[in-house]
Design a protein around this motif. Structure first.
Motif, PDB file in Angstrom:
ATOM      1  N   ARG A   4     -50.952  36.407  -4.559  1.00 44.34           N
ATOM      2  CA  ARG A   4     -51.794  37.257  -5.405  1.00 44.34           C
ATOM      3  C   ARG A   4     -51.712  38.717  -4.984  1.00 44.34           C
ATOM      4  O   ARG A   4     -51.690  39.612  -5.818  1.00 44.34           O
ATOM      5  CB  ARG A   4     -53.242  36.770  -5.373  1.00 44.34           C
ATOM      6  CG  ARG A   4     -53.424  35.470  -6.105  1.00 44.34           C
ATOM      7  CD  ARG A   4     -54.879  35.061  -6.123  1.00 44.34           C
ATOM      8  NE  ARG A   4     -54.990  33.732  -6.691  1.00 44.34           N
ATOM      9  CZ  ARG A   4     -55.868  32.844  -6.303  1.00 44.34           C
ATOM     10  NH1 ARG A   4     -56.725  33.127  -5.365  1.00 44.34           N
ATOM     11  NH2 ARG A   4     -55.911  31.664  -6.853  1.00 44.34           N
ATOM     12  N   TYR A  31     -53.252  33.293 -11.256  1.00 44.90           N
ATOM     13  CA  TYR A  31     -53.768  31.954 -11.019  1.00 44.90           C
ATOM     14  C   TYR A  31     -52.643  31.169 -10.375  1.00 44.90           C
ATOM     15  O   TYR A  31     -51.492  31.600 -10.366  1.00 44.90           O
ATOM     16  CB  TYR A  31     -54.259  31.285 -12.306  1.00 44.90           C
ATOM     17  CG  TYR A  31     -53.232  31.251 -13.418  1.00 44.90           C
ATOM     18  CD1 TYR A  31     -52.354  30.195 -13.558  1.00 44.90           C
ATOM     19  CD2 TYR A  31     -53.135  32.309 -14.316  1.00 44.90           C
ATOM     20  CE1 TYR A  31     -51.411  30.173 -14.561  1.00 44.90           C
ATOM     21  CE2 TYR A  31     -52.195  32.302 -15.320  1.00 44.90           C
ATOM     22  CZ  TYR A  31     -51.337  31.230 -15.443  1.00 44.90           C
ATOM     23  OH  TYR A  31     -50.391  31.216 -16.440  1.00 44.90           O
ATOM     24  N   ARG A  54     -56.438  28.015  -7.580  1.00 41.04           N
ATOM     25  CA  ARG A  54     -57.129  28.339  -8.831  1.00 41.04           C
ATOM     26  C   ARG A  54     -56.351  27.759 -10.004  1.00 41.04           C
ATOM     27  O   ARG A  54     -55.196  28.110 -10.231  1.00 41.04           O
ATOM     28  CB  ARG A  54     -57.247  29.849  -8.992  1.00 41.04           C
ATOM     29  CG  ARG A  54     -57.943  30.253 -10.268  1.00 41.04           C
ATOM     30  CD  ARG A  54     -58.075  31.764 -10.363  1.00 41.04           C
ATOM     31  NE  ARG A  54     -58.597  32.125 -11.658  1.00 41.04           N
ATOM     32  CZ  ARG A  54     -58.118  33.110 -12.406  1.00 41.04           C
ATOM     33  NH1 ARG A  54     -57.124  33.854 -11.968  1.00 41.04           N
ATOM     34  NH2 ARG A  54     -58.637  33.356 -13.572  1.00 41.04           N
ATOM     35  N   LEU A  56     -56.254  27.472 -14.099  1.00 42.64           N
ATOM     36  CA  LEU A  56     -56.737  28.192 -15.279  1.00 42.64           C
ATOM     37  C   LEU A  56     -56.245  27.475 -16.522  1.00 42.64           C
ATOM     38  O   LEU A  56     -55.044  27.193 -16.653  1.00 42.64           O
ATOM     39  CB  LEU A  56     -56.226  29.631 -15.270  1.00 42.64           C
ATOM     40  CG  LEU A  56     -56.613  30.484 -16.480  1.00 42.64           C
ATOM     41  CD1 LEU A  56     -58.126  30.747 -16.494  1.00 42.64           C
ATOM     42  CD2 LEU A  56     -55.843  31.793 -16.469  1.00 42.64           C
ATOM     43  N   GLU A 107     -61.735  28.357 -15.640  1.00 43.82           N
ATOM     44  CA  GLU A 107     -61.009  28.042 -14.418  1.00 43.82           C
ATOM     45  C   GLU A 107     -61.797  27.120 -13.514  1.00 43.82           C
ATOM     46  O   GLU A 107     -63.008  26.955 -13.669  1.00 43.82           O
ATOM     47  CB  GLU A 107     -60.667  29.320 -13.659  1.00 43.82           C
ATOM     48  CG  GLU A 107     -61.889  30.041 -13.099  1.00 43.82           C
ATOM     49  CD  GLU A 107     -61.522  31.288 -12.327  1.00 43.82           C
ATOM     50  OE1 GLU A 107     -61.833  31.344 -11.128  1.00 43.82           O
ATOM     51  OE2 GLU A 107     -60.928  32.186 -12.938  1.00 43.82           O
ATOM     52  N   THR A 109     -61.675  26.111  -9.140  1.00 44.31           N
ATOM     53  CA  THR A 109     -61.069  26.390  -7.838  1.00 44.31           C
ATOM     54  C   THR A 109     -61.486  25.330  -6.829  1.00 44.31           C
ATOM     55  O   THR A 109     -62.569  24.748  -6.934  1.00 44.31           O
ATOM     56  CB  THR A 109     -61.460  27.773  -7.287  1.00 44.31           C
ATOM     57  OG1 THR A 109     -62.883  27.819  -7.111  1.00 44.31           O
ATOM     58  CG2 THR A 109     -61.010  28.898  -8.202  1.00 44.31           C
TER      59      THR A 109
END
Length: 147
Positions: A4, A31, A54, A56, A107, A109
């Motif tokens: 990320r 994501y 994560r 999504l 989403e 997580t």
């Protein structure tokens, strides 16, 4: 460097370049696992212990993320969208009221602490083969994905 962080550093061009690789690219690559109409993208991801993955929903279909409870490491925490405490509870809740469903743009997580392999699935699309795997390993320098 975390994936990320890399994507943020190189800017929007990276999101465009990755658009076809992960999910449908609608989130610019921010994501770890996307959801197409009947598949997780990527289907397998490797992460280090302590990594938060994560998911999504990048499609118009409703989906769930549900661990195969009997197949995850014994010491691991069960995970499912809707925060159920078992696979059966997630299946029952979805069957009765579609609880735990992630709609387009939503989403889920989960942080993986225990080394091992974590197979998971989407309840409404399991029969169609919508399954995925998270592998938690010390050998993953950064999260890696493969189809």
């Amino acid at each position: 460097m975390e994936r990320r962080d890399f994507l943020r550093a190189v800017g929007p061009a990276a999101g465009i370049g990755l658009a076809g690789c992960i999910g449908n690219g609608t989130a610019g690559g921010d994501y770890d696992v996307g959801m197409s109409a009947k598949a997780f993208r990527p289907t397998r991801i490797e992460v280090r212990p302590g990594t938060t993955v994560r998911w999504l929903n990048t499609s118009k279909q409703g989906h769930t993320v549900t661990a195969y409870g009997e197949q995850i490491p014994d010491e691991a925490e069960f995970f499912a969208s809707g925060d159920f405490d078992s696979e059966q509870a997630a299946r029952d809740a979805w069957g009765n009221a579609t609880e735990g469903t992630l709609f387009e743009g939503q989403e889920y997580t989960h942080t993986f602490e225990v080394l091992g392999t974590y197979p998971y699935f989407c309840i409404p699309h399991e029969r169609g083969g919508m399954v995925g795997t998270v592998v938690v390993t010390e050998d993953a320098a950064t999260p890696t994905a493969s189809e």
